[in-house]
Design a protein around this motif. Structure first.
Motif, PDB file in Angstrom:
ATOM      1  N   SER A 292       0.830  -1.202   0.000  1.00 56.79           N
ATOM      2  CA  SER A 292       0.000   0.000   0.000  1.00 56.79           C
ATOM      3  C   SER A 292       0.863   1.250   0.000  1.00 56.79           C
ATOM      4  N   GLY A 293       2.033   1.149   0.636  1.00 60.58           N
ATOM      5  CA  GLY A 293       2.964   2.273   0.629  1.00 60.58           C
ATOM      6  C   GLY A 293       3.500   2.548  -0.755  1.00 60.58           C
ATOM      7  N   HIS A 294       3.797   1.480  -1.501  1.00 57.52           N
ATOM      8  CA  HIS A 294       4.278   1.664  -2.867  1.00 57.52           C
ATOM      9  C   HIS A 294       3.200   2.330  -3.725  1.00 57.52           C
ATOM     10  N   ILE A 295       1.966   1.908  -3.534  1.00 56.69           N
ATOM     11  CA  ILE A 295       0.861   2.525  -4.266  1.00 56.69           C
ATOM     12  C   ILE A 295       0.736   3.993  -3.863  1.00 56.69           C
ATOM     13  N   GLY A 296       0.810   4.236  -2.554  1.00 57.94           N
ATOM     14  CA  GLY A 296       0.700   5.606  -2.064  1.00 57.94           C
ATOM     15  C   GLY A 296       1.790   6.500  -2.608  1.00 57.94           C
ATOM     16  N   SER A 297       3.002   5.977  -2.712  1.00 61.48           N
ATOM     17  CA  SER A 297       4.111   6.755  -3.234  1.00 61.48           C
ATOM     18  C   SER A 297       3.867   7.149  -4.688  1.00 61.48           C
ATOM     19  N   LYS A 298       3.326   6.219  -5.462  1.00 57.22           N
ATOM     20  CA  LYS A 298       3.023   6.539  -6.860  1.00 57.22           C
ATOM     21  C   LYS A 298       1.908   7.565  -6.945  1.00 57.22           C
ATOM     22  N   VAL A 299       0.885   7.432  -6.144  1.00 59.02           N
ATOM     23  CA  VAL A 299      -0.229   8.383  -6.164  1.00 59.02           C
ATOM     24  C   VAL A 299       0.248   9.770  -5.756  1.00 59.02           C
ATOM     25  N   ALA A 300       1.134   9.837  -4.768  1.00 65.36           N
ATOM     26  CA  ALA A 300       1.691  11.127  -4.362  1.00 65.36           C
ATOM     27  C   ALA A 300       2.416  11.786  -5.526  1.00 65.36           C
ATOM     28  N   ALA A 301       3.176  10.996  -6.264  1.00 64.26           N
ATOM     29  CA  ALA A 301       3.904  11.532  -7.414  1.00 64.26           C
ATOM     30  C   ALA A 301       2.946  12.019  -8.496  1.00 64.26           C
TER      31      ALA A 301
ATOM     32  N   CYS B 215      -3.685 -13.483  -7.157  1.00 62.56           N
ATOM     33  CA  CYS B 215      -2.847 -14.560  -6.645  1.00 62.56           C
ATOM     34  C   CYS B 215      -3.697 -15.822  -6.465  1.00 62.56           C
ATOM     35  N   PRO B 216      -3.254 -16.990  -6.924  1.00 59.77           N
ATOM     36  CA  PRO B 216      -4.062 -18.207  -6.817  1.00 59.77           C
ATOM     37  C   PRO B 216      -4.347 -18.609  -5.375  1.00 59.77           C
ATOM     38  N   HIS B 217      -3.527 -18.107  -4.427  1.00 59.47           N
ATOM     39  CA  HIS B 217      -3.764 -18.392  -3.022  1.00 59.47           C
ATOM     40  C   HIS B 217      -4.589 -17.300  -2.356  1.00 59.47           C
ATOM     41  N   ASN B 218      -4.977 -16.315  -3.142  1.00 60.65           N
ATOM     42  CA  ASN B 218      -5.750 -15.180  -2.642  1.00 60.65           C
ATOM     43  C   ASN B 218      -5.018 -14.473  -1.493  1.00 60.65           C
ATOM     44  N   LEU B 219      -3.686 -14.395  -1.615  1.00 55.21           N
ATOM     45  CA  LEU B 219      -2.875 -13.811  -0.546  1.00 55.21           C
ATOM     46  C   LEU B 219      -2.080 -12.578  -1.007  1.00 55.21           C
ATOM     47  N   ALA B 220      -1.298 -12.716  -2.062  1.00 50.18           N
ATOM     48  CA  ALA B 220      -0.442 -11.612  -2.499  1.00 50.18           C
ATOM     49  C   ALA B 220      -1.290 -10.437  -2.975  1.00 50.18           C
ATOM     50  N   PRO B 221      -1.015  -9.228  -2.462  1.00 48.95           N
ATOM     51  CA  PRO B 221      -1.778  -8.050  -2.902  1.00 48.95           C
ATOM     52  C   PRO B 221      -1.596  -7.816  -4.397  1.00 48.95           C
ATOM     53  N   THR B 222      -2.654  -7.980  -5.150  1.00 48.79           N
ATOM     54  CA  THR B 222      -2.610  -7.801  -6.604  1.00 48.79           C
ATOM     55  C   THR B 222      -3.837  -7.002  -7.049  1.00 48.79           C
ATOM     56  N   SER B 223      -4.988  -7.622  -7.021  1.00 50.64           N
ATOM     57  CA  SER B 223      -6.211  -6.900  -7.365  1.00 50.64           C
ATOM     58  C   SER B 223      -6.446  -5.725  -6.423  1.00 50.64           C
ATOM     59  N   SER B 224      -6.145  -5.936  -5.134  1.00 48.36           N
ATOM     60  CA  SER B 224      -6.400  -4.868  -4.158  1.00 48.36           C
ATOM     61  C   SER B 224      -5.504  -3.663  -4.388  1.00 48.36           C
ATOM     62  N   THR B 225      -4.240  -3.901  -4.728  1.00 49.05           N
ATOM     63  CA  THR B 225      -3.346  -2.767  -4.979  1.00 49.05           C
ATOM     64  C   THR B 225      -3.698  -2.076  -6.295  1.00 49.05           C
ATOM     65  N   THR B 226      -4.119  -2.857  -7.287  1.00 47.84           N
ATOM     66  CA  THR B 226      -4.533  -2.262  -8.556  1.00 47.84           C
ATOM     67  C   THR B 226      -5.758  -1.372  -8.351  1.00 47.84           C
ATOM     68  N   ALA B 227      -6.709  -1.846  -7.549  1.00 51.17           N
ATOM     69  CA  ALA B 227      -7.914  -1.062  -7.270  1.00 51.17           C
ATOM     70  C   ALA B 227      -7.573   0.219  -6.513  1.00 51.17           C
ATOM     71  N   ALA B 228      -6.675   0.116  -5.547  1.00 56.64           N
ATOM     72  CA  ALA B 228      -6.276   1.300  -4.778  1.00 56.64           C
ATOM     73  C   ALA B 228      -5.566   2.310  -5.672  1.00 56.64           C
ATOM     74  N   LEU B 229      -4.708   1.809  -6.561  1.00 58.31           N
ATOM     75  CA  LEU B 229      -3.997   2.698  -7.479  1.00 58.31           C
ATOM     76  C   LEU B 229      -4.978   3.400  -8.416  1.00 58.31           C
ATOM     77  N   ALA B 230      -5.946   2.663  -8.926  1.00 57.51           N
ATOM     78  CA  ALA B 230      -6.934   3.248  -9.831  1.00 57.51           C
ATOM     79  C   ALA B 230      -7.739   4.337  -9.128  1.00 57.51           C
TER      80      ALA B 230
ATOM     81  N   GLY C 139      -6.719   6.118  -6.564  1.00 61.09           N
ATOM     82  CA  GLY C 139      -5.816   7.249  -6.378  1.00 61.09           C
ATOM     83  C   GLY C 139      -5.674   8.066  -7.650  1.00 61.09           C
ATOM     84  N   ASP C 140      -5.581   7.380  -8.794  1.00 54.75           N
ATOM     85  CA  ASP C 140      -5.503   8.086 -10.063  1.00 54.75           C
ATOM     86  C   ASP C 140      -6.794   8.860 -10.334  1.00 54.75           C
ATOM     87  N   ALA C 141      -7.916   8.264  -9.977  1.00 54.67           N
ATOM     88  CA  ALA C 141      -9.195   8.949 -10.172  1.00 54.67           C
ATOM     89  C   ALA C 141      -9.233  10.247  -9.365  1.00 54.67           C
TER      90      ALA C 141
END
Length: 323
Positions: free
Chosen positions: A53-62, A147-162, A164-166
Motif C-alpha cells: 500500500s505504501g508503494h501505491i501511495g508513493s506513486k499516487v503522491a507523485a 494470486c491463486p492463493h488469494n494472498l499476495a496483494p494484486t487486485s487490491s493494490t490495482t484497485a487502490a492505485l486506480a 488514487g488516479d481517479a
C-alpha cells in the motif's frame, strides 16, 4: 507447447480488470467529499501507507504532485519517529491500507486528530479502524486477489492505485490544470520540451545566422550557406528587412536553368521571395508544425518588423527532442 503462462496472464488481467470495473458503481458522495477536502486544503496532501500500500501511495503522491496538487509520501513507520513534523496543520493526510488495520498507520492517528489534520482513507474494509476514524473514506474492496492463493496483494493494490488516479485526475480538472502547467512540472520530459521551448531557444542568431544582402552574388551566398551549416541563408534589403531566402534546394533549381555566368548572378535574382517565416517567441513545436505542413527543412525567425533575427532547421528540432 503449453500456454500456461499466457493463460495465467489472461486470468490475472481479467481478475484485476474486473476489480477496477467493480469500483465504478461505488463512486458517489464520498468521492466528492474526498476531492473537496483535498482541493480546499491550504497545505499539501501527505500520502502514507505501509508495504505494498505504501508503494501505491508513493506513486499516487507523485501523480498528484505532477498534476497540480502539492503532495509527497511519508512512510508511516518513519512518521512515528520524527517525520510527523513534516505534516503541518493545513495539510490533508491520504492513507492507504487494504485491511484498514495497519499498525504503523493507526499509530499516527491520535496525533493527526489532536492537531486537527484532516484524514482521507482508502481501504478495502469499510468497518476497519482506519475507515471509521477517517473524515472521508473511500472503499476499494475486491472480491479476490489475482494470486491463486488469494494472498499476495494484486487486485487490491490495482484497485487502490486506480482510485488514487481517479482522485488525481478529478483534482486536475477542478484546478483547470493545463498541458502547459504539466510541462512546467516536467521540463526534462518530451512534453516539457514541446511546450516550453521557443524558437528563440533553438535558433542560430548573431554571427551564427546565415545572412546576405540582395546585391550579394550567388557564389558568395553559397559560401555563407556553407559556413553557417543550415542549408539556407536569409536575404535582406537595404533596410535590413527580410526579402527572401535561398536554400540548397533552390541551388539545384538554379543549376537546372541555362544561366551564363553564376559568378555574376545576384542572389535577389534567384531567391525565393516572401518566404515562410516564424515570429520570435513562438513555440518550437509550432515551427515543427509549419515545417511539416509546408514540406520545408528550415525557417527564418523574424521580429515584429520582419527583420530576421535567427534561423533554425529540422535538425535543431530533432536535437532538442521537439521533433
Amino acid at each position: 507447447m503449453s500456454n500456461r503462462f499466457q493463460d495465467t496472464a489472461r486470468r490475472v488481467l481479467r481478475v484485476e480488470a474486473d476489480a477496477v470495473a467493480a469500483l465504478i458503481p461505488t463512486v458517489g458522495a464520498a468521492f466528492d467529499a474526498a476531492c473537496q477536502r483535498l482541493l480546499d486544503s491550504p497545505g499539501r496532501v501527505i500520502v502514507t501507507g505501509m508495504g505494498k500500500s505504501g508503494h501505491i501511495g508513493s506513486k499516487v503522491a507523485a501523480t498528484l504532485a505532477s498534476t497540480g496538487t502539492p503532495a509527497f509520501f511519508v512512510h508511516p513507520a518513519e512518521a512515528s519517529h520524527g517525520d510527523l513534523g513534516m505534516i503541518t496543520s493545513g495539510d490533508v493526510v491520504l492513507a492507504f491500507s487494504n485491511s484498514g488495520e495497519t499498525a504503523e498507520v493507526l499509530a499516527i492517528l491520535p496525533v493527526l486528530k489532536r492537531r486537527g489534520i484532516a484524514l482521507v482513507s482508502i481501504t478495502g474494509k469499510p468497518q476497519s479502524t482506519l475507515a471509521v476514524q477517517a473524515d472521508v473514506h473511500l472503499e476499494v474492496a475486491v472480491e479476490e486477489e489475482a494470486c491463486p492463493h488469494n494472498l499476495a496483494p494484486t487486485s487490491s493494490t490495482t484497485a487502490a492505485l486506480a482510485m488514487g488516479d481517479a482522485l488525481a485526475i478529478a483534482l486536475l480538472e477542478a484546478r483547470r490544470f493545463s498541458p502547459e502547467d504539466f510541462a512546467l512540472s516536467h521540463p526534462g520530459g518530451s512534453l516539457g520540451r514541446r511546450l516550453l521551448l521557443t524558437v528563440d531557444d533553438l535558433m542560430h542568431s548573431g554571427d551564427d545566422m546565415p545572412l546576405v544582402t540582395e546585391d550579394t552574388v550567388l557564389t558568395d551566398a553559397l559560401m555563407e550557406i556553407s559556413r553557417k551549416g543550415l542549408g539556407m541563408t536569409a536575404v535582406v534589403d537595404a533596410d535590413g528587412l527580410l526579402s527572401g531566402i535561398f536554400t540548397d534546394g533552390d541551388l539545384r533549381r538554379v543549376l537546372d536553368q541555362p544561366l551564363s555566368d553564376l559568378r555574376q548572378l545576384r542572389i535577389d535574382a534567384v531567391m525565393v521571395r516572401n518566404p515562410v517565416v516564424i515570429h520570435s517567441g513562438r513555440l518550437a513545436a509550432e515551427a515543427l508544425k509549419v515545417m511539416d505542413e509546408r514540406k520545408i527543412n528550415g525557417l527564418i525567425v523574424v521580429d515584429a518588423e520582419r527583420r530576421p533575427i535567427g534561423a533554425l532547421n529540422m535538425h535543431n528540432l530533432f536535437k532538442a527532442g521537439v521533433a
